[in-house]
Design a protein around this motif. Structure first.
Motif, mmCIF file in Angstrom:
data_model
loop_
_atom_site.group_PDB
_atom_site.id
_atom_site.type_symbol
_atom_site.label_atom_id
_atom_site.label_comp_id
_atom_site.label_asym_id
_atom_site.label_seq_id
_atom_site.Cartn_x
_atom_site.Cartn_y
_atom_site.Cartn_z
ATOM 1 N N GLN A 1 8.272 5.368 0.010
ATOM 2 C CA GLN A 1 6.941 6.167 1.104
ATOM 3 C C GLN A 1 6.461 5.170 1.062
ATOM 4 O O GLN A 1 5.619 5.023 1.525
ATOM 5 C CB GLN A 1 7.112 7.085 -0.490
ATOM 6 C CG GLN A 1 7.956 7.965 -0.311
ATOM 7 C CD GLN A 1 7.645 9.704 -1.451
ATOM 8 O OE1 GLN A 1 7.674 9.544 -2.121
ATOM 9 N NE2 GLN A 1 6.165 9.447 -1.091
ATOM 10 N N ARG A 2 5.921 4.018 -0.225
ATOM 11 C CA ARG A 2 4.962 2.884 -0.221
ATOM 12 C C ARG A 2 5.106 2.586 0.930
ATOM 13 O O ARG A 2 4.143 2.223 1.952
ATOM 14 C CB ARG A 2 5.591 1.831 -1.640
ATOM 15 C CG ARG A 2 4.894 3.492 -2.760
ATOM 16 C CD ARG A 2 4.858 2.074 -4.108
ATOM 17 N NE ARG A 2 5.950 1.342 -4.344
ATOM 18 C CZ ARG A 2 6.285 1.164 -4.572
ATOM 19 N NH1 ARG A 2 6.921 2.534 -5.513
ATOM 20 N NH2 ARG A 2 7.788 0.758 -4.779
ATOM 21 N N ILE A 3 6.664 1.474 1.000
ATOM 22 C CA ILE A 3 6.719 1.606 2.192
ATOM 23 C C ILE A 3 6.226 2.281 4.155
ATOM 24 O O ILE A 3 5.392 1.269 4.677
ATOM 25 C CB ILE A 3 8.192 0.659 2.217
ATOM 26 C CG1 ILE A 3 8.535 -0.687 1.599
ATOM 27 C CG2 ILE A 3 7.782 -0.650 4.956
ATOM 28 C CD1 ILE A 3 9.660 -0.962 1.264
ATOM 29 N N GLY A 4 6.430 3.088 4.181
ATOM 30 C CA GLY A 4 6.314 4.036 5.312
ATOM 31 C C GLY A 4 4.850 4.805 5.240
ATOM 32 O O GLY A 4 4.794 5.199 6.307
ATOM 33 N N GLY A 5 4.327 4.348 4.242
ATOM 34 C CA GLY A 5 2.872 5.526 3.926
ATOM 35 C C GLY A 5 2.702 6.960 4.232
ATOM 36 O O GLY A 5 2.531 7.798 5.089
ATOM 37 N N LEU A 6 4.073 7.693 3.836
ATOM 38 C CA LEU A 6 5.231 8.642 3.864
ATOM 39 C C LEU A 6 3.977 9.852 2.780
ATOM 40 O O LEU A 6 4.558 9.508 1.558
ATOM 41 C CB LEU A 6 6.300 8.721 3.889
ATOM 42 C CG LEU A 6 7.189 7.823 5.757
ATOM 43 C CD1 LEU A 6 8.451 8.196 5.317
ATOM 44 C CD2 LEU A 6 5.895 8.857 6.559
ATOM 45 N N ALA B 1 5.964 13.632 5.650
ATOM 46 C CA ALA B 1 5.007 12.966 6.824
ATOM 47 C C ALA B 1 4.351 12.649 6.591
ATOM 48 O O ALA B 1 3.792 11.641 5.361
ATOM 49 C CB ALA B 1 4.814 14.702 7.406
ATOM 50 N N SER B 2 3.667 10.854 7.132
ATOM 51 C CA SER B 2 2.710 10.271 7.709
ATOM 52 C C SER B 2 1.300 10.573 7.364
ATOM 53 O O SER B 2 1.528 12.337 6.944
ATOM 54 C CB SER B 2 2.524 9.523 8.983
ATOM 55 O OG SER B 2 2.084 10.608 9.852
ATOM 56 N N ARG B 3 0.389 10.269 7.224
ATOM 57 C CA ARG B 3 -0.622 10.747 6.701
ATOM 58 C C ARG B 3 -1.238 11.818 8.115
ATOM 59 O O ARG B 3 -3.035 12.421 7.293
ATOM 60 C CB ARG B 3 -1.965 9.782 5.753
ATOM 61 C CG ARG B 3 -2.431 9.054 7.101
ATOM 62 C CD ARG B 3 -2.870 7.192 6.582
ATOM 63 N NE ARG B 3 -3.816 8.202 5.603
ATOM 64 C CZ ARG B 3 -5.178 7.407 5.294
ATOM 65 N NH1 ARG B 3 -4.542 5.472 5.351
ATOM 66 N NH2 ARG B 3 -6.098 7.781 4.524
ATOM 67 N N GLU C 1 10.487 0.514 9.514
ATOM 68 C CA GLU C 1 10.218 0.762 11.103
ATOM 69 C C GLU C 1 9.105 1.850 11.544
ATOM 70 O O GLU C 1 8.184 1.386 12.245
ATOM 71 C CB GLU C 1 11.114 1.721 11.696
ATOM 72 C CG GLU C 1 12.932 1.132 12.026
ATOM 73 C CD GLU C 1 13.796 1.477 12.728
ATOM 74 O OE1 GLU C 1 14.502 0.829 12.861
ATOM 75 O OE2 GLU C 1 13.373 2.511 13.466
ATOM 76 N N VAL C 2 8.636 3.002 10.419
ATOM 77 C CA VAL C 2 7.316 3.822 10.430
ATOM 78 C C VAL C 2 6.816 2.323 9.980
ATOM 79 O O VAL C 2 4.954 2.570 10.636
ATOM 80 C CB VAL C 2 7.839 4.392 9.560
ATOM 81 C CG1 VAL C 2 6.335 5.121 8.872
ATOM 82 C CG2 VAL C 2 8.838 5.495 9.466
ATOM 83 N N LYS C 3 6.663 1.526 9.211
ATOM 84 C CA LYS C 3 5.200 0.869 9.294
ATOM 85 C C LYS C 3 4.668 -0.083 10.812
ATOM 86 O O LYS C 3 3.507 0.151 10.885
ATOM 87 C CB LYS C 3 5.458 -0.387 8.150
ATOM 88 C CG LYS C 3 4.103 -0.949 7.324
ATOM 89 C CD LYS C 3 4.554 -1.691 6.469
ATOM 90 C CE LYS C 3 3.963 -3.132 6.598
ATOM 91 N NZ LYS C 3 4.335 -4.199 4.741
#
Length: 389
Positions: free
Chosen positions: A295-300, A329-331, A267-269
């Motif tokens: 983490q990898r999928i969501g870019g977190l 958290a996201s970038r 969902e985050v992605k």
């Protein structure tokens, strides 16, 4: 019996004991590499620090044995394998030490209009020290409080907290998976969701910062692998197998937990460039295959990387402690503060994190990149979790 014979027997027994310990540690290192959701496999994700410590002591044991006598070929073979196990464990936990580069950059902002502070705490349902929690809330003064495991008693005892935290999302439950969210920042579209497990809720809401910017917030607390299944699930499982015991007995595998975390990551992605925070008791360690994939999928980003383990469970044991409670958290965010707070009566330590939303931080933070097979594996894990629930 002569002294020489006695020494030989003692030396042999010491070699045997060290050899058996070496075998256990080697197996404990190899098992988590299996691509399996079985609970007895996934629980070996947790004690990497402990296994690393014991492998180091085992190597020291072999050195001591060599000083007092001669070793056989199998001793050297086991020592070599233990050495490889130690290297592997150290590689796994190295990112969560101060020697490793930080994954989330530190904030230097003085303006707090884009700042958000979080108190994340598993209260332990039968813990009754609510006064300690109220004192901690007063001392830390967070913008958002996320509590795991509260039942109706906890909700009643926290009555009045809404005076300072008027925006709430409340789901007390008697099964150790209730959650309470209190916020002084306005919540938009708050919702309680049961993504995979109908007895385990998760939260989602948009949080409006003082600057007016919106941040998507997720609160999670999935079931851990290895715990006993609830009675009603055991009965259902027995009916499905016509009274035969399942392969993994009456314990929960990691498939449902993994499915929930990977569904949220997906969902985050899909949200794209939206700033996101995911917090709670993950019932998983930072170095596990699932958390890395999450983490990898969501870019977190994990603010622990480069800063320390911050083990939050178990307060009752100094040796068997693991990092289970997180605020990813996201970038879009920089880290202002991250602390493990003192024990206040639960089996978990509270975590306090302060993030600064800064769109310019996109160039400062480098989130984990997805592997080629992550999306496919996540889809398969989500479907498996839904079908096995």
């Amino acid at each position: 019996m002569s002294v020489i014979i006695e020494r030989k027997i003692v030396f042999f027994l010491c070699r045997l004991a060290v050899g058996l310990l070496a075998l256990v540690l080697i197996v404990g290192t190899v098992i988590p590499l299996l691509h399996s959701n079985a609970w007895w496999v996934r629980i070996f994700d947790f004690p990497r620090v402990q296994i690393a410590l014991l492998t180091g002591l085992t190597l020291a044991g072999y050195v001591a044995l060599r000083l007092y006598g001669s070793l056989g070929g199998w001793d050297y073979a086991l020592a070599a394998l233990v050495g490889l196990a130690l290297v592997w464990q150290l590689i796994s936990i190295a990112p969560y030490t101060a020697l490793y580069p930080k994954e989330m950059s530190a904030s230097r902002a003085e303006d707090d209009s884009n700042r958000i502070s979080l108190l994340v705490f598993n209260v332990l349902s039968d813990n009754r020290d609510v006064a300690a929690l109220r004192d901690l809330i007063r001392d830390t003064d967070p913008d958002i409080i996320l509590l795991s495991e509260p039942d109706q008693w906890w909700l009643e005892q926290l009555d009045g907290l809404e005076d300072d935290y008027p925006y709430t999302l409340l789901q007390p439950q008697d099964n150790d998976y209730g959650m309470l969210l209190y916020s002084r920042l306005k919540l938009k579209d708050p919702e309680v969701r049961f993504l995979i497990d109908p007895a385990v809720p998760s939260f989602r809401a948009q949080v409006r910062l003082r600057s007016g910017s919106l941040v998507t917030f997720y609160g999670v607390h999935p079931r851990p692998p290895g715990i006993e299944r609830p009675d009603e699930e055991q009965d259902s499982s027995r009916e499905k197998t016509a009274g035969e015991e399942g392969e993994d007995g009456d314990r929960v595998d990691s498939d449902v937990r993994d499915a929930e975390l990977l569904l949220i990551a997906s969902e985050v992605k899909e949200l794209g460039s939206v700033p996101v925070i995911v917090a709670g008791d993950f019932n998983d360690v930072a170095w596990s295959r699932t958390t890395h994939q999450f983490q990898r999928i969501g870019g977190l980003l994990d603010p622990r990387v480069g800063r320390g383990l911050l083990n939050t469970f178990d307060t009752r044991s100094r040796f068997l402690r693991y990092p289970l409670d997180y605020a990813f958290a996201s970038r879009h965010f920089l880290l202002a503060e991250l602390h493990r707070l003192p024990d206040i009566g639960s089996d978990h330590f509270p975590i306090f994190a302060v993030f600064d939303y800064n769109p310019e931080s996109l160039s400062e933070n480098d989130p984990p990149q997805p592997d080629a097979g992550d999306a496919r594996e996540a889809d398969e894990a989500i479907e498996e979790g839904k079908s096995n629930d």
